[in-house]
Scaffold this motif. Structure first.
Motif, PDB file in Angstrom:
ATOM      1  N   ALA A 152       0.848  -1.196   0.000  1.00 34.54           N
ATOM      2  CA  ALA A 152       0.000   0.000   0.000  1.00 34.54           C
ATOM      3  C   ALA A 152       0.881   1.243   0.000  1.00 34.54           C
ATOM      4  CB  ALA A 152      -0.923   0.002   1.215  1.00 34.54           C
ATOM      5  N   MET A 153       0.615   2.157  -0.935  1.00 32.84           N
ATOM      6  CA  MET A 153       1.433   3.358  -1.035  1.00 32.84           C
ATOM      7  C   MET A 153       1.405   4.168   0.256  1.00 32.84           C
ATOM      8  SD  MET A 153       3.495   4.780  -3.099  1.00 32.84           S
ATOM      9  CE  MET A 153       3.056   4.027  -4.667  1.00 32.84           C
ATOM     10  N   ILE A 154       0.258   4.237   0.909  1.00 34.48           N
ATOM     11  CA  ILE A 154       0.176   5.019   2.145  1.00 34.48           C
ATOM     12  C   ILE A 154       1.065   4.408   3.225  1.00 34.48           C
ATOM     13  CG2 ILE A 154      -1.859   3.795   3.043  1.00 34.48           C
ATOM     14  CD1 ILE A 154      -1.134   7.588   3.295  1.00 34.48           C
ATOM     15  N   ASN A 155       1.219   3.085   3.227  1.00 34.79           N
ATOM     16  CA  ASN A 155       2.110   2.446   4.198  1.00 34.79           C
ATOM     17  C   ASN A 155       3.578   2.706   3.868  1.00 34.79           C
ATOM     18  OD1 ASN A 155       0.026   1.437   5.721  1.00 34.79           O
ATOM     19  ND2 ASN A 155       0.101  -0.627   4.850  1.00 34.79           N
ATOM     20  N   LEU A 156       3.906   2.740   2.588  1.00 33.81           N
ATOM     21  CA  LEU A 156       5.285   3.047   2.202  1.00 33.81           C
ATOM     22  C   LEU A 156       5.669   4.456   2.657  1.00 33.81           C
ATOM     23  CD1 LEU A 156       5.447   1.561  -1.413  1.00 33.81           C
ATOM     24  CD2 LEU A 156       6.647   0.722   0.603  1.00 33.81           C
ATOM     25  N   ALA A 213       4.227   6.119   5.150  1.00 36.25           N
ATOM     26  CA  ALA A 213       4.235   6.149   6.618  1.00 36.25           C
ATOM     27  C   ALA A 213       5.400   5.369   7.209  1.00 36.25           C
ATOM     28  CB  ALA A 213       2.919   5.585   7.151  1.00 36.25           C
ATOM     29  N   ARG A 214       5.993   4.464   6.408  1.00 34.68           N
ATOM     30  CA  ARG A 214       7.105   3.612   6.817  1.00 34.68           C
ATOM     31  C   ARG A 214       6.714   2.623   7.920  1.00 34.68           C
ATOM     32  NH1 ARG A 214      12.637   7.279   6.514  1.00 34.68           N
ATOM     33  NH2 ARG A 214      12.298   8.024   4.388  1.00 34.68           N
ATOM     34  N   HIS A 215       5.448   2.286   7.972  1.00 30.73           N
ATOM     35  CA  HIS A 215       4.984   1.207   8.844  1.00 30.73           C
ATOM     36  C   HIS A 215       3.580   0.816   8.379  1.00 30.73           C
ATOM     37  CE1 HIS A 215       2.065   3.526  11.365  1.00 30.73           C
ATOM     38  NE2 HIS A 215       2.834   4.539  11.014  1.00 30.73           N
ATOM     39  N   ALA A 216       3.050  -0.258   8.922  1.00 28.53           N
ATOM     40  CA  ALA A 216       1.748  -0.763   8.493  1.00 28.53           C
ATOM     41  C   ALA A 216       0.641   0.078   9.112  1.00 28.53           C
ATOM     42  CB  ALA A 216       1.602  -2.229   8.875  1.00 28.53           C
TER      43      ALA A 216
END
Length: 381
Positions: free
Chosen positions: A307-311, A313-316
């Motif tokens: 998920a781009m938003i997780n990339l 944020a650098r975490h799940a």
């Protein structure tokens, strides 16, 4: 007049191209725009060499029957660039076509800019060795991309992500409820199964069962299916037998109104996660491919999240339920947590703001303006 040749190959690139033309005109009044685009670029006065839809094919099964047509369109584009001798060529995303075009016109000595970096940092990183010499400047949408491309001499520059100009955060919840006759107690659930038939064929049956499980416990839930216009009728037919027939939205304005009214979302991975995050919609991300393809992909993927938003944020920050975890029972439990637990939803929303802040263009510029500035600089170099 300075002649700018633009090439877009799909709907998202057409939107980028239209915004870019507007931004370039704000910076220079001596520009002429020619090339290949769709309806949005036509609104800006660009007469397309041929219908952009001829290039908008995805997936091996769709491409193979049209190989000869695509080769003809590539040759036509090369001939047109050669004949019209633009001052600069700007290709927008669609690497299957645009990178071939960039390579073919390299001997002409025309300045070249590629807008939207190929996501080779995510998987099959070895492909980057084929890029030197393709462009003079690479316009990157993601803040971590320049550090990846710079060592290869690819002249990357971060210009911000166009999702920030999408309007996804400006939807009207009341308008959505009024148009579709929803009372104040209704809780819309956004479902985004993708735009490719290979994606929707795998995800739609799972979404059906997920909705059935959720509505048994949450009778106020209203499924809202966000569908690409090209396959909206197909998705409507697939959803005809659902326990609750979903509302189907296709245009961006209505989709963003639905986001504003939504209680939660279930989406495939991709840019949709950024749109939902911008709108503040708590979500779960899911995806399923052929098991053999998944095994192959696991060996090539070099990033910790899909998920781009997780990339960013650098975490799940949001749950990723992939392959075996893409099943109705687990999806329903995950969405139910977002519906029932305000703390879980609030934690996601708080994380969205920090992640999206990394997408802002330098000096607070609009992404299209930052891209236009980089192109003007390349023209002047």
């Amino acid at each position: 007049m300075t002649r700018i040749y633009l090439v877009a190959g799909e709907a998202s690139g057409d939107v980028l191209g239209a915004r870019l033309i507007e931004a370039l005109r704000r910076q220079r009044d001596d520009l002429e725009f020619i090339g290949i685009g769709g309806a949005r670029m036509a609104e800006q006065g660009l007469a397309s060499l041929f219908p952009m839809q001829d290039l908008a094919v995805m997936g091996l099964a769709e491409i193979l029957p049209r190989v000869m047509k695509l080769r003809q369109r590539l040759a036509q584009a090369v001939a047109d660039v050669s004949a019209r001798k633009p001052d600069i060529l700007i290709t927008i995303d669609s690497p299957g076509f645009t990178l071939r075009l960039l390579r073919a016109v390299a001997p002409l000595g025309i300045r070249r800019v590629h807008y939207v970096a190929p996501q080779v940092w995510a998987w099959r990183q070895g492909r980057v060795k084929h890029f030197p010499g393709l462009w003079d400047r690479l316009l990157c949408l993601l803040p971590f991309e320049p550090a990846f491309f710079q060592p290869f001499g690819l002249n990357p520059v971060f210009v911000g992500h166009p999702v920030l100009q999408s309007g996804a955060d400006r939807g009207d919840a009341l308008r959505f409820r009024t148009v579709f006759g929803l009372d104040g107690g209704a809780r819309p659930l956004i479902l985004m199964p993708g735009s490719r038939r290979t994606e929707t064929a795998r995800l739609m049956p799972v979404f059906r069962e997920t909705v059935a499980l959720l509505t048994a416990r949450h009778p106020a839930l209203v499924p809202v299916l966000a569908a690409a216009p090209a396959i909206a009728s197909e998705l409507g037919a697939m959803a005809a037998g659902w326990p609750i027939r979903p509302i189907i939205v296709t245009d961006p304005e209505t989709r963003y109104d639905a986001f504003a009214a939504a209680a939660a979302a279930l989406t495939k991975s991709g840019t949709s996660t950024l749109e939902l995050a911008l709108a503040g919609v708590p979500m779960a991300v899911t995806y399923r491919v052929n098991p053999l393809s998944a095994l192959f992909a696991r060996r090539l993927i070099k990033v910790p999240h899909v998920a781009m938003i997780n990339l960013l944020a650098r975490h799940a920050l949001v749950p990723e339920l992939l392959q075996q975890e893409c099943n109705p029972e687990l999806l329903a439990r995950t969405i139910a947590t977002l519906l029932d637990n305000p703390v879980a939803a609030a934690e996601q929303r708080a994380g969205f703001a920090a992640a999206l802040a990394t997408l802002q263009a330098p000096a607070g510029a609009l992404p299209a303006d930052a891209a236009a500035r980089a192109i003007i600089e390349t023209l002047s170099a």
